[in-house]
Motif scaffolding. Structure first.
Motif, short mmCIF file in Angstrom:
data_model
loop_
_atom_site.label_atom_id
_atom_site.label_comp_id
_atom_site.label_asym_id
_atom_site.label_seq_id
_atom_site.Cartn_x
_atom_site.Cartn_y
_atom_site.Cartn_z
N ARG A 116 45.55 36.00 16.51
CA ARG A 116 46.04 35.98 17.79
C ARG A 116 46.35 36.80 18.48
NH1 ARG A 116 51.04 33.19 17.47
NH2 ARG A 116 51.04 33.06 15.74
N GLU A 118 46.53 31.73 19.88
CA GLU A 118 45.67 32.00 18.73
C GLU A 118 44.79 31.11 18.96
OE1 GLU A 118 47.43 29.69 15.73
OE2 GLU A 118 49.25 31.44 15.20
N GLU A 158 46.67 40.43 20.40
CA GLU A 158 47.69 40.97 20.50
C GLU A 158 48.96 41.62 21.76
OE1 GLU A 158 46.65 45.67 20.10
OE2 GLU A 158 45.42 44.42 18.98
N CYS A 183 48.90 38.51 24.32
CA CYS A 183 49.76 37.64 24.95
C CYS A 183 50.09 36.66 23.17
CB CYS A 183 48.59 36.21 25.78
SG CYS A 183 47.32 36.13 24.63
N GLY A 184 49.23 36.81 22.73
CA GLY A 184 50.19 36.22 20.66
C GLY A 184 49.13 33.95 20.86
#
Length: 90
Positions: free
Chosen positions: A3, A10, A5, A7-8
């Motif tokens: 993931r 996956e 860090e 924008c989040g």
């Protein structure tokens, strides 16, 4: 799946950047730059190249901006190490 860090997101092709002994995971260079790149104290641009360091520890984007600081530049900075994921490494 890793993931990002910033924008989040996956993303299976995410990559790690090691900076100052800490590992960070990103899905794009844009996110890595947004999170880690320093900002020039003279012109406020994001420093994505080597930059120039002054004796007081400030990092400037170029020699021109560094000369506007309190100290002349003492050296160009060294880029951060980028670790490529095993699935991409050649």
């Amino acid at each position: 799946m890793p993931r990002c860090e910033t924008c989040g997101n996956e993303y299976e092709r995410a990559f790690k950047v090691t900076m100052h002994g800490r590992s960070h995971t990103f899905d794009s260079f844009e996110c890595a730059i947004k999170a880690l790149a320093p900002v020039c104290p003279h012109c406020s641009c994001t420093i994505i190249g080597h930059g120039y360091a002054a004796k007081d520890g400030k990092i400037f984007c170029c020699e021109h901006c560094a000369r506007h600081g309190d100290e002349p530049p003492i050296r160009q900075e060294i880029p951060v190490a980028i670790e490529r994921p095993e699935s991409v490494a050649g």
